[in-house]
Design a protein around this motif. Structure first.
Motif: not given
Length: 477
Positions: A52, A108, A130, A139-140, A142-143, A181, A184-185
């Motif tokens: 982030y 990304s 994923l 996690e980033h 995967q997002r 959460h 979730y993935y």
């Protein structure tokens, strides 16, 4: 903080752009992409990270990196295997944190490039990310992979809400997953794998499945999902195989909207309309002249909002036609009278925070609407009125055809704003700005690479054919 932002912007702006050698192999192009990204990280290219990042979004992109990315997108599916090979090396790679506190990663950004290209061969590697890539994808990553899958397959297994990414490019599947959460993935990955091995086994059918689902949602009474489905099928996306049906459904819904107890609130069946009414009318306006059968619906809402609703005039400009231009000429002297009153009081700003300043914007948009469909810029309202008196019994095609030479001359003289009209009326003519021009070309503005040639119109005049759905002349192919 402002000083830091200014410094970052200055650094980004000072980087020299490069010309990418078109003869580079795809593998060499990806090497240049990595090198450009590594060099750019020192001036904070915030999207080259899977963390982030709260740095301001208005920082200019690095010119060198941006040029390479553009070449990758231009090559399209051809470069996908090289991008996937690079991604396979990048996902498990671990780098040390940079001085700005971020860890550089291309995952990304590469996934974004792959989704912009839109090649379904990217879906399996996005799914593997994923799923966690054997514990090496955080996690980033995967997002980012989940977002890529939603766009590539056109389906989302989590709920879709208006104006929440990726509502524009993904549809809510009937079998959405609602999990906590912590898993979730994992749950999303499991559902995508099942879908890609079952209903979505054949990638060539993904768009057809999405169109079928969009039609189901459009026919429903869940207006949030109707809005999302219509946005997915929007004209600029090129996905709609039945635009007349989509437009008719939108016009039906807008036609049922009733003004609420506040100026900008509308209701459907006694309940507030999901998202603003202007978003719904704006979607209709995106269909351009094709929406003329529903002009009365938009004019009704515009009149309810009052003469100072400048954004409504901007929407009407996209549609044009006799009914709308008749209305614009009716309100022009009234809007101009309000502007004159404000000017007499010393208010002259187009962008004043004072709501009275919106009259200037309304006047501008009314004039733009008239000039766009006259096919030229006028210097005064008297000229506009004289043109309308002579031409209101003619067709929009005749309006535009009669002024092609005038438009061409105005573009050649670099008359302010006119290049944007020329791009709408003659989209194949080189050298017309893709975006509205101001006195200065700021961040995000660009001009076509090929210079304008006044001879172009005469050279291609016989090849031009009128496109009634777009209100423009295109080269015959």
């Amino acid at each position: 903080m402002l000083g830091i932002c200014a410094l970052l912007c200055a650094c980004a702006a000072s980087a020299d752009p490069i010309a990418v050698n078109a003869e580079l192999t795809d593998a060499e192009l990806i090497q240049e992409y990595e090198a450009a990204g590594l060099a750019a990280n020192g001036i904070l290219v915030s999207h080259l990270t899977d963390e982030y990042c709260h740095y301001p979004a208005f920082i200019d992109p690095d010119p060198r990196l941006e040029t390479v990315q553009a070449e990758i997108r231009q090559r399209g599916s051809r470069v996908v295997p090289a991008l996937i090979a690079f991604l396979e090396q990048e996902v498990p790679k671990e780098r040390e944190k940079e001085k700005n506190g971020l860890t550089l990663s291309f995952v990304s950004d590469v996934l974004q490039l792959l989704t912009q290209i839109g090649d379904p061969r990217a879906a399996p590697i996005a799914l593997r990310i994923l799923e966690g890539w054997d514990g090496k994808a955080n996690e980033h990553k995967q997002r980012a992979a989940l977002g890529a899958l939603q766009r590539l397959t056109y389906f989302s297994f989590r709920k879709i809400k208006p104006h929440v990414v990726p509502y524009q490019d993904s549809l809510e599947h009937p079998e959405v997953v609602d999990v906590g959460h912590s898993s979730y993935y994992e749950a999303m990955a499991k559902r995508y794998r099942e879908w890609m091995e079952g209903e979505g086994k054949e990638p060539s059918q993904w768009i057809e499945l999405a169109r079928k689902r969009a039609r189901q949602l459009l026919a429903s009474e869940d207006f949030e999902q109707v809005y999302c489905a219509a946005t997915f099928l929007r004209p600029s996306a090129g996905r709609d195989d039945n635009p007349d049906a989509t437009l008719a459904r939108l016009a039906e819904i807008v036609g049922q909207m009733k003004k609420g107890n506040k100026p900008h609130r509308y209701e459907l069946a006694g309940k507030p309309v999901p998202v603003s009414y202007a978003n719904w009318t704006g979607m209709i306006a995106e269909y351009g002249p094709r929406a003329r059968p529903y002009a009365a619906t938009l004019l009704r809402i515009q009149k309810e909002q009052g003469m100072n609703n400048w954004s409504g005039y901007a929407q009407l400009r996209k549609i044009g036609g006799l009914e709308i231009l008749t209305f614009l000429f009716e309100v022009l002297p009234k809007v101009t009278a309000e502007v004159s009153i404000l000017e007499a009081k010393g208010l002259r700003s187009f962008t004043s925070d004072d709501p009275r300043g919106w009259w200037f914007d309304s006047q501008r948009e009314v004039r733009f609407g008239i000039d766009r469909w006259a096919g030229r810029m006028f210097d005064s309202d008297a000229e506009r009125e004289a043109w309308w008196k002579e031409n209101k019994t003619k067709s929009p095609e005749e309006w535009l055809a009669a002024n092609l030479d005038v438009l061409n001359e105005q573009v050649a003289s670099n008359k302010r704003w006119v290049r944007a009209f020329a791009h709408e009326i003659l989209p194949d003519m080189p050298g017309c700005a893709m975006e509205w021009e101001g006195e200065k070309v700021g961040i995000g503005k660009r001009r076509d690479a090929e210079p304008f040639r006044i001879e172009w119109l005469d050279e291609h005049r016989k090849e031009l054919r009128y496109d009634a759905n777009a209100g423009c002349f295109r080269l015959a192919h």
